[in-house]
Design an enzyme around this catalytic site. Structure first.
Site, PDB file in Angstrom:
ATOM      1  N   ARG A  10       0.881  -1.188   0.000  1.00  0.00           N
ATOM      2  CA  ARG A  10       0.000   0.000   0.000  1.00  0.00           C
ATOM      3  C   ARG A  10       0.904   1.220   0.000  1.00  0.00           C
ATOM      4  O   ARG A  10       2.120   1.083   0.076  1.00  0.00           O
ATOM      5  CB  ARG A  10      -0.926  -0.014   1.213  1.00  0.00           C
ATOM      6  N   GLU A  30      -2.059   7.879   6.179  1.00  0.00           N
ATOM      7  CA  GLU A  30      -0.633   8.042   6.482  1.00  0.00           C
ATOM      8  C   GLU A  30       0.207   8.310   5.221  1.00  0.00           C
ATOM      9  O   GLU A  30       1.088   7.519   4.869  1.00  0.00           O
ATOM     10  CB  GLU A  30      -0.101   6.817   7.214  1.00  0.00           C
ATOM     11  N   CYS A  75       8.340   9.148  -4.943  1.00  0.00           N
ATOM     12  CA  CYS A  75       8.393   8.423  -6.214  1.00  0.00           C
ATOM     13  C   CYS A  75       9.411   9.134  -7.093  1.00  0.00           C
ATOM     14  O   CYS A  75       9.478  10.367  -7.105  1.00  0.00           O
ATOM     15  CB  CYS A  75       7.017   8.441  -6.867  1.00  0.00           C
ATOM     16  N   CYS A 131       7.737  12.479 -11.956  1.00  0.00           N
ATOM     17  CA  CYS A 131       8.126  13.179 -10.720  1.00  0.00           C
ATOM     18  C   CYS A 131       9.397  13.999 -10.948  1.00  0.00           C
ATOM     19  O   CYS A 131       9.528  15.109 -10.423  1.00  0.00           O
ATOM     20  CB  CYS A 131       8.314  12.185  -9.572  1.00  0.00           C
ATOM     21  N   GLU A 144      -5.641   6.588  15.443  1.00  0.00           N
ATOM     22  CA  GLU A 144      -5.375   5.167  15.686  1.00  0.00           C
ATOM     23  C   GLU A 144      -4.543   5.014  16.942  1.00  0.00           C
ATOM     24  O   GLU A 144      -3.594   5.775  17.162  1.00  0.00           O
ATOM     25  CB  GLU A 144      -4.568   4.551  14.533  1.00  0.00           C
ATOM     26  N   GLU A 183      -1.907  -8.326   9.157  1.00  0.00           N
ATOM     27  CA  GLU A 183      -2.304  -7.686  10.416  1.00  0.00           C
ATOM     28  C   GLU A 183      -3.236  -8.548  11.262  1.00  0.00           C
ATOM     29  O   GLU A 183      -3.919  -8.045  12.151  1.00  0.00           O
ATOM     30  CB  GLU A 183      -2.905  -6.306  10.117  1.00  0.00           C
ATOM     31  N   LYS A 184      -3.202  -9.859  10.985  1.00  0.00           N
ATOM     32  CA  LYS A 184      -4.188 -10.704  11.692  1.00  0.00           C
ATOM     33  C   LYS A 184      -3.922 -10.811  13.187  1.00  0.00           C
ATOM     34  O   LYS A 184      -4.818 -11.131  13.949  1.00  0.00           O
ATOM     35  CB  LYS A 184      -4.308 -12.082  11.050  1.00  0.00           C
TER      36      LYS A 184
HETATM   37  C1  GAL Z   1      -1.000   2.335  10.880  1.00  0.00           C
HETATM   38  C2  GAL Z   1      -1.870   2.196   9.644  1.00  0.00           C
HETATM   39  C3  GAL Z   1      -2.981   1.176   9.869  1.00  0.00           C
HETATM   40  C4  GAL Z   1      -2.424  -0.086  10.480  1.00  0.00           C
HETATM   41  C5  GAL Z   1      -1.701   0.270  11.755  1.00  0.00           C
HETATM   42  C6  GAL Z   1      -1.133  -0.911  12.483  1.00  0.00           C
HETATM   43  O1  GAL Z   1       0.224   2.904  10.592  1.00  0.00           O
HETATM   44  O2  GAL Z   1      -2.451   3.422   9.316  1.00  0.00           O
HETATM   45  O3  GAL Z   1      -3.612   0.906   8.633  1.00  0.00           O
HETATM   46  O4  GAL Z   1      -1.569  -0.699   9.580  1.00  0.00           O
HETATM   47  O5  GAL Z   1      -0.638   1.121  11.456  1.00  0.00           O
HETATM   48  O6  GAL Z   1      -0.543  -0.505  13.697  1.00  0.00           O
END
Ligand code: GAL
Length: 686
Positions: free
Chosen positions: A120, A159, A164, A169, A322, A370-371
């Site tokens: 990503r 984020e 690039c 660019c 987050e 990320e599981k």
């Molecule tokens: C952040 C990201 C999330 C997730 C999280 C895990 O940096 O925005 O999508 O990956 O980390 O801690």
């Protein structure tokens, strides 16, 4: 405009925001799970969800074929339970079909290798095709959900970061440089290109920094970083143009981040600049609680520092977009929060000005990388486990303190942090590699105030300083003349400034000021810095102040005193008996210079005297405890003291004014008891 949007967004939500990243698109084949989510949301008092962050392939499974049914349902369901949605634009990750059809959207790395589809955050910032595709999907979202009652705010991409180096660019970089410099002569001078025969004779010769080419032309490196910041902001502006058009009253944010888990500010983008383009600051906070290299209180202090920086970007409450309710999955070791830490760490974020506790993530995903990242709802799907119950406790606590939402913090002390200076210092070849430690130095100074419960704003060079009683300028190696003038004016009007070693050495092009330390600084501080001595890690010198000896290390400035008072002398080496710490009375104010890197012991004594003379101490607690942090938010009539015990032991404090603990409803008089990790939120009438 921004302030109004901010107010409106906040009026829409009655409470502190509690909830987080919700990814129903991963569970569309599991209707019973989606049903369970809704029941659980109500149970933990979650009211806000960030939806759609990585949903592009669910929203547009094939080019031009849109599918919004699932999102319609989620928006309606969240609305039905009285919740709100921070709706994301999906540009952070794109569908495979898009990359296959339009390879130009993929990034090229610094070694000029074209990346494959994957991961990503790997899109080209310049690609007209990508910008157009993003604009189209954003327009669809704005038209479909712009008036939806659940829509609280826009979450732009995710984020932003990285660069690039593709041909598009490079071309955009050259245009940016032309606008900045006008002529190659100017550019060659700014980059000092006569060095190593680097003179550029045609704009097309310019290439972004690469390990295959140039990485040592500091002016080029700096300009590239500036360009990447600007290009990212430009990309962001393209994203939001349609949102502003169709939803002019909906606030816009994008989630910022920190540099890994040492909690230094993210260096990839100049957030100081970016902040001007968003309505609300939001960021993702992932400290490594309970690690094995620092105490909980030391880490809490770093958490305080970075939150104060991000809050100060707009000097208004911000959002934690987050954080984890338990553990993450990307630290070296992913330790879960011990019992009580989730409430304590959440309240700390609020104490520093956050109006939310939002998690990554609502529900643990079943597959992919990320599981095993912590979530409110784990793989067991149970609500009677510890993490779920602690999240519920945070939800309930946020409701109990809801009167604090939207209130600000006020500080009389400012520490300057500057992104461009961080970049320039990172490039410096000289002094000592290990010994630079820019952010660590600022954190060290900040710690003195944190331990004494004195609020601090962490601001950039561009922000006003006249409202502060004390301004700390640490290691501001790159300093513009405009900033020197600002400091001089500030001290002229009665302000106090503390500046450290390695400040005021280069201008905005990273060109060294000639003719000794800059004349404005010489005048302001009454000294000249005539040499800089760099020590090996095991070497030390010492300084004497008021007959007390303090060890110094890493960097010692050799100072020629002109008109300052000498507060401390070096003891050893060829500069023994010369000034190490000075104070200059300048017009109505004072300018202090710390020539060498000291330990905490010296800073403690040095700043204590300043704190006393400037009367900065908070009077609410008789004797602050260094591992109990007190932070305040205030209204016209009330003070709210967040009292947070970051130690593993019981602590007692003596308070001078009675109040009420909003979390327990207890009346608090005189003695305040805190059990390990306990937090109290005490309201006191002004
Ligand atoms: C952040 C990201 C999330 C997730 C999280 C895990 O940096 O925005 O999508 O990956 O980390 O801690």
């Amino acid at each position: 405009m921004n302030a109004i949007l901010y107010e409106e967004a906040y009026e829409m939500s009655q409470y502190f925001l509690h909830g987080g990243d919700y990814n129903p698109e991963q569970w569309l084949k599991y209707p019973e799970i989606l049903k369970q989510d809704i029941a659980y949301m109500k149970e933990v008092k979650a009211n806000t969800f960030s939806v759609g962050i990585f949903s592009w392939s669910a929203l547009e499974p094939a080019e031009g074929k849109f599918c919004f049914d699932w999102l319609d349902e989620i928006m309606d369901t969240i609305d039905a339970i009285g919740g709100k949605v921070i709706l994301a634009t999906p540009s952070g990750a794109r569908p495979a079909w898009l990359a296959q059809q339009y390879p130009e959207v993929l990034r090229t790395n610094q070694a000029r290798e074209k990346c494959l589809y994957g991961a990503r955050h790997n899109h080209c910032l310049t690609s007209p095709v990508y910008r157009e595709k993003v604009r189209l999907i954003n327009e669809k979202l704005a038209l479909r959900y712009g008036k939806h009652p659940a829509l609280l705010m826009w979450h732009i991409s995710n984020e932003y970061g990285g660069d690039c180096h593709c041909k598009l660019c490079q071309e955009a970089f050259r245009v940016w440089l032309k606008q900045k410099y006008g002529t190659l002569e100017e550019l060659n001078h700014a980059w000092w290109n006569s060095f190593w025969s680097h003179t550029i004779t045609d704009w097309s010769q310019i290439e972004s920094p690469s390990r295959l080419g140039d990485q040592l032309v500091h002016g080029l490196n700096l300009d590239w970083r500036r360009f990447v910041s600007d290009q990212t902001i430009d990309f962001f502006e393209n994203e939001i143009a349609v949102l502003r058009k169709y939803t002019p009253n909906v606030a816009i944010t994008t989630n910022m981040m920190a540099e890994s888990y040492d909690l230094a500010p993210f260096r990839g983008l100049n957030y100081g600049k970016f902040a001007q383009f968003v309505d609300v600051i939001s960021w993702d906070c992932y400290p490594a609680w309970h690690n094995d290299w620092e105490t909980t209180a030391q880490l809490a202090c770093k958490v305080g520092f970075i939150n104060d920086l991000y809050r100060s970007l707009k000097k208004q409450p911000f959002l934690i977009m987050e954080c984890t309710p338990s553990a993450v999955n990307w630290h070296e070791v992913n330790r879960t929060k011990r019992p009580g830490m989730h409430l304590l760490s959440s309240m700390q974020l609020i104490a520093h000005g956050s109006d939310s506790v939002l998690y990554f993530q609502w529900r643990q995903s079943r597959g992919a990388s990320e599981k095993f990242h912590g979530a409110v709802v784990g793989h067991d799907g149970r609500q009677n486990n510890r993490v779920f119950q602690e999240v519920k406790q945070v939800g309930e606590s946020l409701q109990k303190i809801k009167e604090i939402k939207g209130l600000n913090k006020y500080s009389r002390v400012a520490i300057i942090y500057d992104w461009e200076n961080d970049w320039a210092l990172e490039d410096v070849q000289g002094f000592s590699k290990q010994g630079k430690q820019y952010v660590k130095t600022l954190q060290q100074h900040y710690q003195i105030f944190w331990q004494k419960d004195i609020p601090v704003d962490v601001i950039t060079c561009e922000q006003p300083i006249d409202e502060y009683d004390l301004v700390i300028v640490g290691m501001l190696y790159m300093m513009s003349e405009a900033f020197m003038e600002k400091l001089t004016e500030y001290v002229t009007q009665g302000g106090t400034v503390v500046m450290t070693y390695l400040s005021g050495i280069v201008d905005k092009h990273d060109l060294v000021y000639l003719g000794g330390w800059h004349k404005s600084l010489q005048q302001l501080f009454g000294i000249d810095v005539i040499e800089i001595d760099t020590l090996y890690p095991k070497q030390t010198n010492s300084i004497i102040m008021d007959s007390m000896q303090y060890e110094v290390k890493d960097i010692c400035s050799v100072i020629q005193n002109n008109s300052a008072e000498i507060l401390a002398y070096y003891e050893n080496d060829f500069y023994a008996q010369t000034a190490a710490v000075t104070r200059n009375h300048f017009e109505k104010g004072k300018a202090y210079f710390l020539g060498a890197r000291t330990h905490h012991d010296f800073l403690e004594i040095f700043y204590s005297q300043l704190i006393d003379s400037l009367k900065l101490t908070s009077s609410w607690v008789e004797k602050p405890h260094p591992d109990v942090s007190i932070q305040t938010r205030e209204s016209d009539t009330m003070m709210y003291y967040f009292v947070m015990n970051f130690s593993h032991e019981e602590r007692w404090l003596t308070i001078t004014e009675s109040g009420k603990d909003l979390l327990t409803q207890e009346e608090c008089h005189k003695q305040l008891r805190l059990s390990p990790y306990q937090v109290r939120v005490v309201s006191v009438k002004k």
